[in-house]
Design a protein around this motif. Structure first.
Motif, PDB file in Angstrom:
ATOM      1  N   ASP A  55     -37.479 -33.171   7.413  1.00  0.00           N
ATOM      2  CA  ASP A  55     -37.468 -34.056   8.402  1.00  0.00           C
ATOM      3  C   ASP A  55     -36.272 -34.159   8.927  1.00  0.00           C
ATOM      4  O   ASP A  55     -36.232 -34.102  10.461  1.00  0.00           O
ATOM      5  CB  ASP A  55     -37.774 -35.279   7.766  1.00  0.00           C
ATOM      6  CG  ASP A  55     -39.377 -35.641   7.434  1.00  0.00           C
ATOM      7  OD1 ASP A  55     -40.170 -34.739   7.585  1.00  0.00           O
ATOM      8  OD2 ASP A  55     -39.475 -36.555   6.247  1.00  0.00           O
ATOM      9  N   ALA A  56     -35.275 -34.113   8.276  1.00  0.00           N
ATOM     10  CA  ALA A  56     -33.855 -33.886   9.199  1.00  0.00           C
ATOM     11  C   ALA A  56     -33.597 -32.770  10.013  1.00  0.00           C
ATOM     12  O   ALA A  56     -32.972 -32.870  10.913  1.00  0.00           O
ATOM     13  CB  ALA A  56     -32.643 -33.818   7.892  1.00  0.00           C
ATOM     14  N   THR A  92     -36.895 -34.431  -1.998  1.00  0.00           N
ATOM     15  CA  THR A  92     -35.814 -33.596  -1.437  1.00  0.00           C
ATOM     16  C   THR A  92     -36.153 -32.904  -0.369  1.00  0.00           C
ATOM     17  O   THR A  92     -35.508 -32.672   0.649  1.00  0.00           O
ATOM     18  CB  THR A  92     -34.865 -33.181  -2.429  1.00  0.00           C
ATOM     19  OG1 THR A  92     -34.340 -34.116  -3.484  1.00  0.00           O
ATOM     20  CG2 THR A  92     -33.574 -32.206  -1.778  1.00  0.00           C
ATOM     21  N   LEU A  93     -37.019 -31.678  -0.882  1.00  0.00           N
ATOM     22  CA  LEU A  93     -37.640 -30.810   0.189  1.00  0.00           C
ATOM     23  C   LEU A  93     -38.197 -31.429   1.506  1.00  0.00           C
ATOM     24  O   LEU A  93     -38.012 -30.737   2.831  1.00  0.00           O
ATOM     25  CB  LEU A  93     -38.486 -29.815  -0.344  1.00  0.00           C
ATOM     26  CG  LEU A  93     -37.952 -28.976  -1.574  1.00  0.00           C
ATOM     27  CD1 LEU A  93     -39.063 -28.055  -2.081  1.00  0.00           C
ATOM     28  CD2 LEU A  93     -36.913 -28.161  -0.809  1.00  0.00           C
ATOM     29  N   ARG A  94     -39.017 -32.465   1.182  1.00  0.00           N
ATOM     30  CA  ARG A  94     -39.365 -33.280   2.471  1.00  0.00           C
ATOM     31  C   ARG A  94     -38.306 -33.901   3.342  1.00  0.00           C
ATOM     32  O   ARG A  94     -38.271 -33.776   4.652  1.00  0.00           O
ATOM     33  CB  ARG A  94     -40.249 -34.358   2.113  1.00  0.00           C
ATOM     34  CG  ARG A  94     -41.752 -33.964   1.931  1.00  0.00           C
ATOM     35  CD  ARG A  94     -42.320 -33.611   3.039  1.00  0.00           C
ATOM     36  NE  ARG A  94     -43.793 -33.317   2.900  1.00  0.00           N
ATOM     37  CZ  ARG A  94     -44.677 -32.901   3.673  1.00  0.00           C
ATOM     38  NH1 ARG A  94     -44.269 -32.519   5.186  1.00  0.00           N
ATOM     39  NH2 ARG A  94     -45.791 -32.762   3.454  1.00  0.00           N
ATOM     40  N   GLN A  95     -37.251 -34.471   2.807  1.00  0.00           N
ATOM     41  CA  GLN A  95     -36.152 -34.908   3.364  1.00  0.00           C
ATOM     42  C   GLN A  95     -35.378 -34.039   4.175  1.00  0.00           C
ATOM     43  O   GLN A  95     -35.128 -34.124   5.218  1.00  0.00           O
ATOM     44  CB  GLN A  95     -35.246 -35.705   2.543  1.00  0.00           C
ATOM     45  CG  GLN A  95     -35.770 -37.067   2.006  1.00  0.00           C
ATOM     46  CD  GLN A  95     -35.224 -37.628   1.104  1.00  0.00           C
ATOM     47  OE1 GLN A  95     -34.300 -37.004   0.230  1.00  0.00           O
ATOM     48  NE2 GLN A  95     -35.312 -39.106   0.948  1.00  0.00           N
ATOM     49  N   GLY A 118     -35.924 -29.730  16.253  1.00  0.00           N
ATOM     50  CA  GLY A 118     -37.190 -29.711  16.813  1.00  0.00           C
ATOM     51  C   GLY A 118     -38.145 -28.335  16.465  1.00  0.00           C
ATOM     52  O   GLY A 118     -37.422 -27.294  15.746  1.00  0.00           O
ATOM     53  N   PRO A 119     -39.076 -27.918  16.929  1.00  0.00           N
ATOM     54  CA  PRO A 119     -39.977 -27.033  16.575  1.00  0.00           C
ATOM     55  C   PRO A 119     -39.226 -25.532  16.886  1.00  0.00           C
ATOM     56  O   PRO A 119     -38.513 -25.557  17.987  1.00  0.00           O
ATOM     57  CB  PRO A 119     -41.302 -27.149  17.370  1.00  0.00           C
ATOM     58  CG  PRO A 119     -40.824 -28.176  18.552  1.00  0.00           C
ATOM     59  CD  PRO A 119     -39.813 -28.973  18.119  1.00  0.00           C
ATOM     60  N   GLU A 160     -42.739 -23.523   9.924  1.00  0.00           N
ATOM     61  CA  GLU A 160     -41.714 -24.416  10.591  1.00  0.00           C
ATOM     62  C   GLU A 160     -40.679 -24.833   9.516  1.00  0.00           C
ATOM     63  O   GLU A 160     -39.502 -24.360  10.013  1.00  0.00           O
ATOM     64  CB  GLU A 160     -42.461 -25.832  10.968  1.00  0.00           C
ATOM     65  CG  GLU A 160     -41.811 -26.583  12.029  1.00  0.00           C
ATOM     66  CD  GLU A 160     -41.333 -25.693  13.231  1.00  0.00           C
ATOM     67  OE1 GLU A 160     -42.475 -25.447  14.015  1.00  0.00           O
ATOM     68  OE2 GLU A 160     -40.395 -25.372  13.886  1.00  0.00           O
ATOM     69  N   TYR A 161     -41.000 -24.658   8.285  1.00  0.00           N
ATOM     70  CA  TYR A 161     -39.897 -24.851   7.317  1.00  0.00           C
ATOM     71  C   TYR A 161     -39.005 -23.679   7.089  1.00  0.00           C
ATOM     72  O   TYR A 161     -37.548 -23.979   7.437  1.00  0.00           O
ATOM     73  CB  TYR A 161     -40.516 -25.081   6.014  1.00  0.00           C
ATOM     74  CG  TYR A 161     -39.547 -25.847   5.075  1.00  0.00           C
ATOM     75  CD1 TYR A 161     -38.134 -25.696   5.122  1.00  0.00           C
ATOM     76  CD2 TYR A 161     -39.896 -27.100   4.312  1.00  0.00           C
ATOM     77  CE1 TYR A 161     -37.304 -26.385   4.147  1.00  0.00           C
ATOM     78  CE2 TYR A 161     -39.467 -27.816   3.879  1.00  0.00           C
ATOM     79  CZ  TYR A 161     -38.037 -27.549   3.407  1.00  0.00           C
ATOM     80  OH  TYR A 161     -37.033 -28.406   2.522  1.00  0.00           O
ATOM     81  N   HIS A 162     -39.554 -22.580   7.023  1.00  0.00           N
ATOM     82  CA  HIS A 162     -38.574 -21.020   7.011  1.00  0.00           C
ATOM     83  C   HIS A 162     -37.953 -21.012   8.392  1.00  0.00           C
ATOM     84  O   HIS A 162     -36.651 -20.892   8.396  1.00  0.00           O
ATOM     85  CB  HIS A 162     -39.568 -20.011   6.678  1.00  0.00           C
ATOM     86  CG  HIS A 162     -38.813 -18.761   6.904  1.00  0.00           C
ATOM     87  ND1 HIS A 162     -37.873 -18.224   5.921  1.00  0.00           N
ATOM     88  CD2 HIS A 162     -38.986 -17.619   7.699  1.00  0.00           C
ATOM     89  CE1 HIS A 162     -37.282 -17.136   6.389  1.00  0.00           C
ATOM     90  NE2 HIS A 162     -38.037 -16.915   7.429  1.00  0.00           N
ATOM     91  N   ALA A 163     -38.574 -21.364   9.553  1.00  0.00           N
ATOM     92  CA  ALA A 163     -37.789 -21.159  10.879  1.00  0.00           C
ATOM     93  C   ALA A 163     -36.794 -21.996  10.945  1.00  0.00           C
ATOM     94  O   ALA A 163     -35.801 -21.808  11.355  1.00  0.00           O
ATOM     95  CB  ALA A 163     -38.853 -21.290  11.951  1.00  0.00           C
ATOM     96  N   LEU A 164     -36.739 -23.307  10.575  1.00  0.00           N
ATOM     97  CA  LEU A 164     -35.807 -24.446  10.504  1.00  0.00           C
ATOM     98  C   LEU A 164     -34.738 -23.959   9.763  1.00  0.00           C
ATOM     99  O   LEU A 164     -33.420 -24.059   9.962  1.00  0.00           O
ATOM    100  CB  LEU A 164     -36.329 -25.579   9.964  1.00  0.00           C
ATOM    101  CG  LEU A 164     -37.172 -26.394  11.263  1.00  0.00           C
ATOM    102  CD1 LEU A 164     -38.067 -27.581  10.649  1.00  0.00           C
ATOM    103  CD2 LEU A 164     -36.306 -26.996  12.554  1.00  0.00           C
TER     104      LEU A 164
END
Ligand code: SF4
Length: 219
Positions: free
Chosen positions: A14-15, A8-11, A21-22, A186-190
């Motif tokens: 990715d979404a 789930t966290l990976r999905q 974007g970055p 990147e994850y936190h920023a997203l």
């Protein structure tokens, strides 16, 4: 560790990445600027922090020695745009005092310290809480400490995950994702981007990159 949560966290990642974007975090030109920003951003918006940092740059104060020398009232005046300026000036001073006294004013010395111990040291500084400590570790020192915040909590709760407190929320990510600085960055920023633009107090699920993971779109 649950494989379903990892998936789930990976999905989610990715979404969000595909849609947004970055994010190119952290917005700061040097580790000192990132750390100052992490301390000043508590309880205010980033635009106010940028104005405070611009004042410090103009005064030649984005430097540990200079920050160590300056009187606290003068520092408070310069960071006034960030709000709570007397409290934040003292917090900055506390960090600088710790760095200069314990580590010779040299951030590179921190690279030798084991991550858990360094995090404990940061948390022992008056005014540095878990989110600030993890932001410093991840974005200024490039150590794999996942940053969570109110946006992260709201998003995960709305997607049916349960946890209690900062540590438990952070553990969801750290226990289910590879311990990689680039991914954590990147994850936190997203998550912040999704929280700001879509997962607001009144959710805007219709346009959100995480919409397809909602079981109950009325949540
Ligand atoms: S806005 Fe809706 S779809 Fe997006 S993260 Fe929040 S609850 Fe999920």
């Amino acid at each position: 560790m649950s494989k379903a949560t990892t998936r789930t966290l990976r999905q989610f990642y990715d979404a969000m990445y595909k849609a947004l974007g970055p994010q190119k975090w952290w917005p700061g030109e040097s580790p000192v600027e990132i750390i100052v920003g992490a301390i000043l951003t508590q309880n205010t918006n980033w635009g106010n922090v940028e104005r405070a940092i611009a004042n410090l740059r103009e005064a030649g104060l984005l430097d540990w020695r200079a920050l160590h020398r300056i009187e606290t009232p003068r520092l408070a005046e310069l960071i006034r745009p960030a709000g709570y300026f007397n409290v934040k000036a003292q917090r900055l001073k506390n960090f600088v005092e710790w760095l200069c006294r314990r580590h010779d004013g040299d951030l590179s010395q921190l690279a030798k310290i084991e991550l858990g111990r360094l995090r404990e040291e940061l948390l022992s500084i008056n005014g540095v809480g878990p989110e600030t400590a993890d932001s410093i570790l991840l974005y200024a020192l490039e150590r794999p400490s996942f940053v969570v915040d109110a946006y992260t909590a709201r998003i995960l709760r709305r997607h049916g995950m349960t946890f209690s407190g900062y540590g438990a929320l952070q553990a969801i990510f750290e226990d289910h994702l590879p311990s990689e600085v680039g991914l954590f960055n990147e994850y936190h920023a997203l998550m912040v981007a999704v929280g700001k633009h879509f997962c607001r107090p009144k959710a805007r699920c219709e346009a959100c990159p995480l919409r397809r993971f909602m079981h109950d779109e009325t949540a």
